[in-house]
Design an enzyme around this catalytic site. Structure first.
Site, PDB file in Angstrom:
ATOM      1  N   HIS A  19       0.844  -1.202   0.000  1.00  0.00           N
ATOM      2  CA  HIS A  19       0.000   0.000   0.000  1.00  0.00           C
ATOM      3  C   HIS A  19       0.885   1.261   0.000  1.00  0.00           C
ATOM      4  O   HIS A  19       0.624   2.209  -0.730  1.00  0.00           O
ATOM      5  CB  HIS A  19      -0.871   0.062   1.266  1.00  0.00           C
ATOM      6  CG  HIS A  19      -1.916  -1.001   1.379  1.00  0.00           C
ATOM      7  ND1 HIS A  19      -1.981  -1.866   2.453  1.00  0.00           N
ATOM      8  CD2 HIS A  19      -2.959  -1.333   0.579  1.00  0.00           C
ATOM      9  CE1 HIS A  19      -3.024  -2.666   2.309  1.00  0.00           C
ATOM     10  NE2 HIS A  19      -3.640  -2.378   1.184  1.00  0.00           N
ATOM     11  N   LYS A  43     -15.710  -7.850   4.427  1.00  0.00           N
ATOM     12  CA  LYS A  43     -14.685  -8.712   5.019  1.00  0.00           C
ATOM     13  C   LYS A  43     -14.658  -8.502   6.522  1.00  0.00           C
ATOM     14  O   LYS A  43     -14.802  -7.381   7.005  1.00  0.00           O
ATOM     15  CB  LYS A  43     -13.308  -8.339   4.462  1.00  0.00           C
ATOM     16  CG  LYS A  43     -13.185  -8.540   2.981  1.00  0.00           C
ATOM     17  CD  LYS A  43     -11.774  -8.134   2.570  1.00  0.00           C
ATOM     18  CE  LYS A  43     -11.630  -8.040   1.071  1.00  0.00           C
ATOM     19  NZ  LYS A  43     -10.372  -7.427   0.668  1.00  0.00           N
ATOM     20  N   ARG A  92      -2.149  -6.139  -8.566  1.00  0.00           N
ATOM     21  CA  ARG A  92      -1.077  -7.140  -8.379  1.00  0.00           C
ATOM     22  C   ARG A  92      -1.203  -8.201  -9.458  1.00  0.00           C
ATOM     23  O   ARG A  92      -1.370  -7.887 -10.613  1.00  0.00           O
ATOM     24  CB  ARG A  92      -1.167  -7.748  -6.978  1.00  0.00           C
ATOM     25  CG  ARG A  92      -0.725  -6.817  -5.895  1.00  0.00           C
ATOM     26  CD  ARG A  92      -1.258  -7.236  -4.563  1.00  0.00           C
ATOM     27  NE  ARG A  92      -2.712  -7.133  -4.567  1.00  0.00           N
ATOM     28  CZ  ARG A  92      -3.485  -7.242  -3.513  1.00  0.00           C
ATOM     29  NH1 ARG A  92      -2.952  -7.477  -2.346  1.00  0.00           N
ATOM     30  NH2 ARG A  92      -4.788  -7.116  -3.596  1.00  0.00           N
ATOM     31  N   SER A 130      -2.717  -7.811   2.657  1.00  0.00           N
ATOM     32  CA  SER A 130      -2.976  -7.774   4.101  1.00  0.00           C
ATOM     33  C   SER A 130      -3.314  -9.182   4.598  1.00  0.00           C
ATOM     34  O   SER A 130      -2.918  -9.565   5.705  1.00  0.00           O
ATOM     35  CB  SER A 130      -4.133  -6.831   4.407  1.00  0.00           C
ATOM     36  OG  SER A 130      -3.845  -5.533   3.975  1.00  0.00           O
TER      37      SER A 130
END
Ligand code: ADP
Length: 165
Positions: A19, A43, A92, A130
């Site tokens: 990040h 989430k 990504r 994460s």
């Protein structure tokens, strides 16, 4: 001169070097970046919204061009309310693409004046997320190359790892 402001939304549960890399490189393109921590994320998070915000603030080390906020509801409405026109997202591996493409198209349908811009991950962070950080930290593995020291300490606190520094 108009200020170019980007909103960088996400869960940031917790913030990682991936990040921070996007933020640092985003600042080469935008005058200001607003990090927008999603409150209504489906989430389940390890860190509370307040914890996620304070970890981001500590990791940023007071750069005046970056601010941290939270948002509820539609991201595009939040972006407009902050006087921004750009949503900044990181990309990504290929697996990010389909999800990001869907969200970006939906946001475009909702408000066509808001653009989503993607920044490719830097090579060392291509597989950093994460979730993987939480998994490694939960198994008492080393995370110092993945997250800033303040986050490493917070993870140690959550997972009961003895601090040895
Ligand atoms: P979300 O739940 O919205 O995906 P995240 O906190 O996981 O929130 O990610 C926020 C943004 O940061 C996303 O655009 C994600 O692709 C990007 N991001 C996360 N990790 C990396 C990384 N290692 N390299 C590049 N971008 C990343």
């Amino acid at each position: 001169m108009t200020k170019h402001i980007a909103v960088y939304p996400g869960s940031f549960d917790p913030i990682t070097y991936g990040h921070l890399d996007i933020i640092e490189r985003g600042l080469e393109v935008f005058d200001e970046i607003i990090i927008a921590v999603a409150r209504n994320s489906e989430k389940r998070s390890l860190f509370s919204t307040a914890e996620r915000i304070s970890l981001i603030e500590e990791a940023l080390d007071g750069d005046p061009r970056v601010s941290v906020d939270t948002f509820d509801g539609l991201l595009v409405d939040y972006v407009v309310s902050r006087g921004a026109r750009v949503i900044l997202r990181g990309l990504r591996a290929v697996s990010d693409f389909e999800y990001e493409f869907q969200i970006a198209q939906m946001n475009h349908n909702l408000k066509s004046e808001v653009e989503t811009l993607f920044m490719m991950t830097s090579v060392p962070y291509g597989y950093l997320s994460s979730s993987i950080v939480k998994e490694v930290a939960g198994l008492q593995g080393p995370v110092e190359t993945l997250v800033p020291p303040v986050v490493r300490k917070a993870l140690a606190g959550k997972f009961g790892k003895p601090e040895n520094d």
